[in-house]
Design a protein around this motif. Structure first.
Motif, mmCIF file in Angstrom:
data_model
loop_
_atom_site.group_PDB
_atom_site.id
_atom_site.type_symbol
_atom_site.label_atom_id
_atom_site.label_comp_id
_atom_site.label_asym_id
_atom_site.label_seq_id
_atom_site.Cartn_x
_atom_site.Cartn_y
_atom_site.Cartn_z
ATOM 1 N N ARG A 121 0.835 -1.202 0.000
ATOM 2 C CA ARG A 121 0.000 0.000 0.000
ATOM 3 C C ARG A 121 0.873 1.257 0.000
ATOM 4 O O ARG A 121 0.681 2.163 -0.786
ATOM 5 N N LEU A 122 1.857 1.248 0.898
ATOM 6 C CA LEU A 122 2.759 2.397 1.006
ATOM 7 C C LEU A 122 3.456 2.680 -0.313
ATOM 8 O O LEU A 122 3.510 3.814 -0.774
ATOM 9 N N PHE A 123 3.989 1.608 -0.900
ATOM 10 C CA PHE A 123 4.788 1.785 -2.102
ATOM 11 C C PHE A 123 3.944 2.165 -3.311
ATOM 12 O O PHE A 123 4.365 2.963 -4.138
ATOM 13 N N ALA A 168 12.789 -2.346 8.348
ATOM 14 C CA ALA A 168 14.124 -2.890 8.633
ATOM 15 C C ALA A 168 14.952 -1.835 9.350
ATOM 16 O O ALA A 168 14.623 -0.647 9.315
ATOM 17 N N VAL A 169 15.982 -2.281 10.029
ATOM 18 C CA VAL A 169 16.956 -1.358 10.617
ATOM 19 C C VAL A 169 18.341 -1.750 10.130
ATOM 20 O O VAL A 169 18.645 -2.936 9.987
ATOM 21 N N LYS A 170 19.143 -0.725 9.914
ATOM 22 C CA LYS A 170 20.527 -0.942 9.521
ATOM 23 C C LYS A 170 21.382 -0.557 10.731
ATOM 24 O O LYS A 170 21.244 0.541 11.249
ATOM 25 N N THR A 171 22.193 -1.501 11.171
ATOM 26 C CA THR A 171 23.027 -1.229 12.341
ATOM 27 C C THR A 171 24.487 -1.470 12.002
ATOM 28 O O THR A 171 24.807 -2.409 11.285
ATOM 29 N N GLU A 172 25.336 -0.615 12.526
ATOM 30 C CA GLU A 172 26.767 -0.845 12.342
ATOM 31 C C GLU A 172 27.392 -1.200 13.676
ATOM 32 O O GLU A 172 27.582 -0.348 14.522
ATOM 33 N N ALA A 193 9.191 -9.655 -3.398
ATOM 34 C CA ALA A 193 9.969 -10.897 -3.333
ATOM 35 C C ALA A 193 11.163 -10.707 -2.409
ATOM 36 O O ALA A 193 11.477 -11.570 -1.574
ATOM 37 N N ILE A 194 11.808 -9.560 -2.522
ATOM 38 C CA ILE A 194 12.959 -9.247 -1.656
ATOM 39 C C ILE A 194 12.508 -9.191 -0.198
ATOM 40 O O ILE A 194 13.136 -9.764 0.689
ATOM 41 N N LEU A 195 11.385 -8.524 0.015
ATOM 42 C CA LEU A 195 10.829 -8.424 1.367
ATOM 43 C C LEU A 195 10.525 -9.804 1.939
ATOM 44 O O LEU A 195 10.810 -10.089 3.105
ATOM 45 N N THR A 206 16.169 -1.138 -2.366
ATOM 46 C CA THR A 206 14.980 -1.700 -1.719
ATOM 47 C C THR A 206 15.201 -1.797 -0.214
ATOM 48 O O THR A 206 14.315 -1.468 0.576
ATOM 49 N N LEU A 207 16.404 -2.218 0.187
ATOM 50 C CA LEU A 207 16.708 -2.295 1.621
ATOM 51 C C LEU A 207 16.621 -0.910 2.256
ATOM 52 O O LEU A 207 16.095 -0.750 3.364
ATOM 53 N N ASN A 208 17.123 0.085 1.536
ATOM 54 C CA ASN A 208 17.042 1.447 2.061
ATOM 55 C C ASN A 208 15.590 1.890 2.233
ATOM 56 O O ASN A 208 15.250 2.543 3.221
ATOM 57 N N LEU A 209 14.740 1.492 1.266
ATOM 58 C CA LEU A 209 13.313 1.813 1.386
ATOM 59 C C LEU A 209 12.712 1.115 2.599
ATOM 60 O O LEU A 209 11.915 1.699 3.335
ATOM 61 N N LEU A 210 13.111 -0.152 2.811
ATOM 62 C CA LEU A 210 12.601 -0.902 3.965
ATOM 63 C C LEU A 210 12.983 -0.194 5.257
ATOM 64 O O LEU A 210 12.196 -0.125 6.195
ATOM 65 N N CYS A 211 14.197 0.336 5.291
ATOM 66 C CA CYS A 211 14.646 1.065 6.483
ATOM 67 C C CYS A 211 13.834 2.347 6.629
ATOM 68 O O CYS A 211 13.364 2.672 7.716
ATOM 69 N N ARG A 212 13.682 3.060 5.513
ATOM 70 C CA ARG A 212 12.989 4.348 5.564
ATOM 71 C C ARG A 212 11.562 4.182 6.081
ATOM 72 O O ARG A 212 11.051 5.013 6.822
#
Ligand code: ZN
Ligand code: ZN
Ligand code: ZN
Length: 231
Positions: free
Chosen positions: A14-16, A75-79, A29-31, A65-71
């Protein structure tokens, strides 16, 4: 968890669609693969996971796509220190913190309400309002710890005992000191004299070395038996 994942997929769609983002099917599919794994993955590990699931998307498309998931909070990106960035699924309303093994890179999750409350309490004492926090505990995981128990400090080795140098404790400074003494990882050392205090003398590759007790304590060896004539 399966139903949550299903709901999240619908939200994502819906969001996308609302945002006019392209290739929704591919992104779904990635999700799907991302949700199935539920781990802390580097980008490379995730690319491999996609391949294992029969997908071959361009790395750039996956990254975006990963960046969109984070946004959008999926998802979260952690270092973590000393590691490449990792992505993990973000469960809204749930929070957890991490234990990170500095030896094998293993990442464990934990939740502690006491710890969370304590952090707010500490912040409040300082008149500080918490927006977010990260709690990362670095150390050795239980598997690595078991391995270390099998290692012994050279300072504790008996006369005539032999061991393979496995590890230098005390950071890179200690490594450097050992290198200047003439010891390297993988060397076999034999204890010539060790009275339990003061210097000890060891033999390495037919050379005798006198080691201060302080440095000998930091040298971890894997016991390798005793000299034949002493058995
Ligand atoms: Zn926390
Ligand atoms: Zn470990
Ligand atoms: Zn996590």
């Amino acid at each position: 968890m399966a139903t949550i994942h299903h709901q999240e997929k619908q939200q994502f769609e819906r969001l996308f669609e609302g945002e006019g983002i392209d290739r929704i099917e591919d992104r779904l599919a990635i999700l799907g693969v991302f949700f199935r794994i539920e781990q802390h993955m580097t980008f490379q590990e995730f690319m491999t996971a996609l391949e294992d699931n029969g997908y071959s998307f361009e790395p750039n498309f996956v990254k975006k796509t990963l960046n969109l998931l984070c946004r959008y909070g999926f998802a979260v990106k952690t270092e973590f220190e000393g590691q490449p960035p990792r992505y993990e699924h973000r469960h809204l309303g749930f929070h957890h913190d991490h234990l990170i093994c500095t030896k094998c890179g293993n990442i464990l999750e934990f939740e502690s309400h006491r710890m969370e409350d304590l952090q707010v309490e500490i912040a409040t004492i300082h008149g500080f309002h918490v927006l977010q926090h990260k709690m990362e505990i670095y150390g050795l995981c239980s598997d690595c710890l078991k391995q270390r128990v099998r290692l012994m400090s050279l300072a504790l080795a008996q006369e005539g005992e032999r061991g393979i140098v496995e590890e230098f404790m005390g950071g890179s400074g200690a490594q450097l000191r050992l290198a200047t003494i003439g010891l390297r990882q993988g060397d076999e050392v034999e204890v010539i004299t060790n009275s339990g205090k003061g210097q000890l003398v060891v033999a390495v590759n037919a050379t005798r070395l006198a080691l201060g007790r302080g440095i000998a304590k930091k040298i971890m060896v894997k016991p390798n038996g005793r000299r034949k004539d002493l058995e």
